[in-house]
Motif scaffolding. Structure first.
Motif, short mmCIF file in Angstrom:
data_model
loop_
_atom_site.label_atom_id
_atom_site.label_comp_id
_atom_site.label_asym_id
_atom_site.label_seq_id
_atom_site.Cartn_x
_atom_site.Cartn_y
_atom_site.Cartn_z
N UNK A 1 0.94 -1.28 0.05
CA UNK A 1 0.12 0.13 -0.05
C UNK A 1 0.92 1.27 0.17
N UNK A 2 0.48 2.47 -0.43
CA UNK A 2 1.19 3.54 -0.22
C UNK A 2 1.56 3.77 1.22
N UNK A 3 2.75 3.82 1.63
CA UNK A 3 3.23 3.90 2.94
C UNK A 3 2.86 5.42 3.31
N UNK A 4 2.68 5.67 4.76
CA UNK A 4 2.42 6.98 5.31
C UNK A 4 3.48 8.03 5.17
N UNK A 5 4.80 7.37 5.39
CA UNK A 5 5.97 8.19 5.35
C UNK A 5 7.06 7.52 4.55
N UNK A 6 7.78 7.98 3.85
CA UNK A 6 9.16 7.61 3.31
C UNK A 6 10.25 8.01 3.77
N UNK A 7 11.30 7.43 4.17
CA UNK A 7 12.66 8.13 4.41
C UNK A 7 13.78 7.73 3.73
N UNK A 8 14.26 8.87 3.35
CA UNK A 8 15.65 8.71 2.21
C UNK A 8 15.25 8.10 0.99
N UNK A 9 13.92 8.14 0.57
CA UNK A 9 13.73 7.57 -0.77
C UNK A 9 13.54 8.77 -1.83
N UNK A 10 12.94 9.83 -1.27
CA UNK A 10 12.82 11.20 -1.98
C UNK A 10 13.78 11.97 -1.44
N UNK A 11 14.17 12.98 -2.18
CA UNK A 11 14.90 14.12 -1.62
C UNK A 11 14.34 15.41 -2.12
N UNK A 12 14.50 16.40 -0.84
CA UNK A 12 13.90 17.66 -0.80
C UNK A 12 14.61 18.55 -1.88
N UNK A 13 13.91 19.17 -2.80
CA UNK A 13 14.51 19.91 -3.78
C UNK A 13 14.71 21.60 -3.42
N UNK A 14 13.63 21.91 -2.27
CA UNK A 14 13.63 23.31 -1.76
C UNK A 14 14.83 23.75 -1.42
N UNK A 15 15.60 24.89 -1.98
CA UNK A 15 16.79 25.27 -1.46
C UNK A 15 16.72 26.05 -0.35
N UNK A 16 15.36 26.36 0.14
CA UNK A 16 15.04 27.08 1.60
C UNK A 16 14.78 26.31 2.64
N UNK A 17 14.74 24.72 2.41
CA UNK A 17 14.44 23.72 3.19
C UNK A 17 15.78 23.56 4.02
N UNK B 1 5.87 12.85 3.73
CA UNK B 1 4.50 12.14 4.46
C UNK B 1 3.63 12.37 3.53
N UNK B 2 2.85 11.22 3.35
CA UNK B 2 1.64 11.23 2.32
C UNK B 2 0.55 12.16 2.68
N UNK B 3 0.03 13.09 1.89
CA UNK B 3 -0.75 13.93 2.31
C UNK B 3 -2.05 13.97 1.44
N UNK B 4 -1.85 13.14 0.16
CA UNK B 4 -3.09 13.08 -0.65
C UNK B 4 -3.09 11.87 -1.36
N UNK B 5 -3.41 10.48 -0.83
CA UNK B 5 -3.51 9.34 -1.23
C UNK B 5 -4.09 9.22 -2.61
#
Lengths: 205, 138
Positions: free
Chosen positions: B90-106, B119-123
């Protein structure tokens, strides 16, 4: 904690042994300002429901705007008017996840004068230099909206003009003595709210 | 085409056709010494065609990653030649170190030791957001 990087207070809160208050993180959120804004709205309008709120200026990076829209989406019969240059429009995720998800009626426009007569609250923001990686974009957009007495001619008598301050030039000082200018009262409310928040987190009754 | 049945291992089945190599890479299967079979475009009653990965040893698989990449995947754990468990993703509620945040202000753009957590916000629309800055994954 005030920090230019988004999410920094969340990181700090996971390690710190004392409560961390997010006092503004980058262009993301500004919850203590939102509490301040809510107190101001309640004191000035006496209600949170049945309000048409105009947000004007930098709606893309304006963290106070993002937080206040989210807070107001909990109330009934709220209409949101988004006034900004095309380049500084409200991020689509807020439109989708907050406004549409809560069935909040909203319009987007670039023309402040056109929507002025409909507003109960006008929330002005400044275009912040530090949000831009390109100086040319900042210079081009910073003077997009300047509120003057002339522009207020069609406004409601009980309009509440708010601004998180500091202001650059987006509200003419000629408006400061207008009874509709609430931004200095808003600053004082900010002091009370932050005092209350600190006392609450310290467990002081 | 015949690929030997495995005695002890894992079968990742019902992978959307063409996506097996993506999973191979994400799960770091290239680091394994055992036999790994990648079957592409296998005829499927349900999907027309599908991909399958067979791993000839029992390894710890990150089910969150599998669920994120393709929630239609099924995983069979094979022990002594028999299917011990069949798991649907199923779609996991959270994924860790699978996606990378691209926001330079993050904050993750400067604090290198931080995990990139989404975190999954819209399944329905499969939208994940960075837990720090709320930027949408790209």
């Amino acid at each position: 904690m005030r920090h230019p990087k988004e999410g920094a207070p969340l990181v700090a809160s996971k390690k710190a042994s004392v409560p961390i208050i997010n006092a503004g993180d980058g262009g993301h959120n500004h919850p203590t300002q939102t509490l301040t804004d809510l107190l101001t709205i309640h004191r000035e309008k006496g209600r949170f429901n049945d309000l048409t709120i105009g947000f004007c200026g930098d709606l893309k990076f304006g963290r106070t705007v993002h937080s206040l829209i989210e807070a107001m989406s909990r109330y009934k019969n709220i209409k949101v008017v988004l006034i900004s240059p095309v380049e500084l429009k409200l991020p689509s995720y807020i439109k989708h996840d907050v406004l549409k998800a809560n069935n909040i009626e909203y319009i987007q426009t670039t023309n402040l004068e056109e929507v002025m007569p409909t507003l109960d609250i006008l929330y002005m923001t400044r275009v912040q230099r530090e949000r831009f990686f390109n100086e040319d974009d900042y210079v081009r957009l910073k003077d997009s909206y300047i509120l003057t007495p002339q522009k207020l001619l069609t406004a409601k008598e009980d309009l509440c003009i708010m601004h998180p301050l500091p202001r650059v030039n987006e509200i003419s000082t000629a408006i400061d003595d207008d009874k509709r200018a609430c931004y200095f009262k808003q600053v004082l409310n900010g002091k009370f709210i932050r005092m209350a928040l600190i006392l609450k987190l310290l467990g002081v009754e | 085409m015949i690929v030997d049945a495995i005695k002890n291992g894992i079968v990742i089945d019902h992978i959307t056709a063409g996506h097996a190599m993506e999973l191979y890479s994400i799960l770091n299967l290239d680091e394994l010494d055992c036999t790994v079979a990648i079957l592409k475009n296998v005829p499927s009653k349900k999907k027309g065609k599908k991909d399958i990965i067979k791993i000839d040893t029992l390894i710890d698989v990150d089910f969150d990653v599998l669920g994120y990449v393709d929630p239609n995947i099924t995983v069979s754990i094979i022990k002594e030649g028999k299917v011990e468990k069949k798991l649907e993703m199923t779609l996991p509620e959270t994924v860790t170190n699978v996606l990378k945040c691209k926001n330079p202000r993050c904050i993750t753009s400067t604090e290198q030791e931080l995990d990139h957590v989404f975190k999954l916000t819209d399944a329905k629309r499969k939208i994940y957001r960075c837990i720090y800055c709320e930027s949408q994954s790209k």
